[in-house]
Scaffold this active site. Structure first.
Site, mmCIF file in Angstrom:
data_model
loop_
_atom_site.group_PDB
_atom_site.id
_atom_site.type_symbol
_atom_site.label_atom_id
_atom_site.label_comp_id
_atom_site.label_asym_id
_atom_site.label_seq_id
_atom_site.Cartn_x
_atom_site.Cartn_y
_atom_site.Cartn_z
ATOM 1 N N HIS A 45 0.806 -1.228 0.000
ATOM 2 C CA HIS A 45 0.000 0.000 0.000
ATOM 3 C C HIS A 45 0.841 1.281 0.000
ATOM 4 O O HIS A 45 0.296 2.369 -0.161
ATOM 5 C CB HIS A 45 -0.918 0.039 1.231
ATOM 6 C CG HIS A 45 -1.993 -0.997 1.218
ATOM 7 N ND1 HIS A 45 -2.897 -1.130 0.198
ATOM 8 C CD2 HIS A 45 -2.313 -1.977 2.112
ATOM 9 C CE1 HIS A 45 -3.730 -2.135 0.462
ATOM 10 N NE2 HIS A 45 -3.387 -2.662 1.617
ATOM 11 N N ARG A 70 6.911 -5.373 3.308
ATOM 12 C CA ARG A 70 5.603 -5.977 3.059
ATOM 13 C C ARG A 70 5.472 -6.102 1.548
ATOM 14 O O ARG A 70 5.460 -5.095 0.830
ATOM 15 C CB ARG A 70 4.449 -5.156 3.620
ATOM 16 C CG ARG A 70 3.116 -5.806 3.178
ATOM 17 C CD ARG A 70 1.946 -5.462 4.048
ATOM 18 N NE ARG A 70 1.499 -4.083 3.890
ATOM 19 C CZ ARG A 70 0.390 -3.613 4.477
ATOM 20 N NH1 ARG A 70 -0.342 -4.400 5.252
ATOM 21 N NH2 ARG A 70 0.046 -2.354 4.321
ATOM 22 N N ASP A 84 16.084 -10.576 -2.128
ATOM 23 C CA ASP A 84 17.298 -10.317 -2.910
ATOM 24 C C ASP A 84 17.686 -8.834 -2.877
ATOM 25 O O ASP A 84 18.840 -8.486 -3.111
ATOM 26 C CB ASP A 84 17.126 -10.791 -4.364
ATOM 27 C CG ASP A 84 17.282 -12.312 -4.493
ATOM 28 O OD1 ASP A 84 17.629 -12.960 -3.482
ATOM 29 O OD2 ASP A 84 17.051 -12.838 -5.591
ATOM 30 N N GLU A 146 -5.680 -11.264 8.567
ATOM 31 C CA GLU A 146 -6.506 -10.055 8.454
ATOM 32 C C GLU A 146 -7.783 -10.309 7.656
ATOM 33 O O GLU A 146 -8.401 -9.366 7.178
ATOM 34 C CB GLU A 146 -5.686 -8.900 7.851
ATOM 35 C CG GLU A 146 -4.955 -9.222 6.559
ATOM 36 C CD GLU A 146 -4.150 -8.055 6.008
ATOM 37 O OE1 GLU A 146 -4.247 -6.924 6.504
ATOM 38 O OE2 GLU A 146 -3.407 -8.285 5.026
ATOM 39 N N ASP A 172 -8.088 -4.311 7.870
ATOM 40 C CA ASP A 172 -8.653 -5.395 7.052
ATOM 41 C C ASP A 172 -9.336 -6.435 7.943
ATOM 42 O O ASP A 172 -10.347 -7.018 7.544
ATOM 43 C CB ASP A 172 -7.558 -6.062 6.199
ATOM 44 C CG ASP A 172 -7.292 -5.274 4.924
ATOM 45 O OD1 ASP A 172 -8.267 -4.791 4.310
ATOM 46 O OD2 ASP A 172 -6.115 -5.130 4.537
HETATM 47 C C1 3PY Z 1 -4.485 -3.376 7.875
HETATM 48 O O1 3PY Z 1 -4.824 -2.672 8.835
HETATM 49 O O2 3PY Z 1 -5.251 -4.137 7.281
HETATM 50 C C2 3PY Z 1 -3.124 -3.328 7.389
HETATM 51 O O3 3PY Z 1 -2.744 -4.163 6.606
HETATM 52 C C3 3PY Z 1 -2.233 -2.219 7.833
HETATM 53 O O4 3PY Z 1 -1.548 -1.690 6.750
HETATM 54 MG MG MG Z 2 -4.268 -5.027 5.485
#
Ligand code: 3PY
Ligand code: MG
Length: 259
Positions: A45, A70, A84, A146, A172
């Site tokens: 993101h 991430r 890498d 999540e 999420d």
């Molecule tokens: C969330 O809160 O879902 C996240 O992945 C934070 O970036």
């Molecule tokens: Mg998330």
């Protein structure tokens, strides 16, 4: 190579990191010199691309701050590219099954423990010529819980061989639970957190949280989390600017944390 954050999680020491959404090496350089245990560069993101990673990871190399990335999804190619580039670990979003977690753990390790392809160009430059011999023990493979399905399977996911940690994406997770994003006091949310923490604890792996605000980050340790992000680079700027403007003008502003 040595992953200082993984060593802390293994010894039960709490660690606090920060989230990097901006593609500016000076931001990363500054944050790494502010005693954060780890920085997570967000390809999912954040406003970063792979070519930014190639500059941002070296910007914090030589500090005690662990570089994590991430990635966009559980694709093994993307995980290999992040490692890498010099990441000491990957955080993989939206993981829902133990099979997916096993594939992620394998993508993080060279044979015979995994299936990572050999090409430690940047790893050797940044972390030394023992990179190939030490990477399997030092690279952190972290999966995000999540979604409703991920929560349903969290015990099996946590028990996956080779996994280093679970990581909660709180917003999420709210979507997954069908509650209002940010309703972190909702019993459905606190129950899910307790279940995820217990699953990690029972499997003997670490568990981390994306700290939506400094306040939610401060509560994480008491909730059983081993690591938490204190905020994002953008949120730090917004909170600091709001406070500075309020102090300078004498008019209180509304501080907004989040992303
Ligand atoms: C969330 O809160 O879902 C996240 O992945 C934070 O970036
Ligand atoms: Mg998330």
């Amino acid at each position: 190579m040595k992953n200082l954050s993984l060593a802390k999680w293994r010894s039960g020491e709490h660690s606090i990191g920060a989230w990097v959404n901006l593609p500016d090496l000076h931001v990363a350089e500054n944050l790494a010199r502010m005693q954060f245990d780890w920085l997570c560069f967000d390809l999912q993101h954040g406003l970063l691309s792979y070519s930014h990673l190639l500059a941002l990871i070296p910007a914090i190399s030589g500090t005690d701050t662990t570089p994590l990335v991430r990635v966009t999804d559980s694709n093994a190619g993307g995980i290999g590219r992040a490692l890498d580039a010099g990441a000491h670990g990957v955080i993989v979003p939206m993981v829902e099954t133990a099979e997916q977690a096993a594939a992620i753990a394998a993508a993080c390790r060279y044979p015979p423990q995994g299936v990572r392809s050999c090409g430690p160009l940047r790893g050797t430059m940044l972390d030394g010529f023992d990179y190939l011999a030490t990477a399997n023990a030092e690279i952190a493979s972290i999966v995000m819980i999540e979604t409703a399905k991920g929560l349903e399977n969290v015990e099996a996911i946590a028990a996956t061989e080779g996994l280093s940690a679970l990581f909660v994406g709180p917003v999420d997770l709210c979507f997954g639970l069908g509650i209002t994003p940010g309703d972190f006091g909702n019993p459905a949310f606190t129950g899910a957190i307790a279940r995820i923490v217990a699953a990690a604890r029972n499997a003997g792996i670490a568990v981390g949280l994306f700290g939506f605000s400094p306040e939610t980050a401060a509560a994480a340790k008491a909730q059983g989390f081993d690591f938490v992000s204190a905020g994002t680079d953008v949120a730090f700027m917004r909170l600091g600017a709001t406070a500075a403007l309020a102090t300078a003008s004498g008019v209180a502003g509304e501080a907004r944390a989040g992303y």
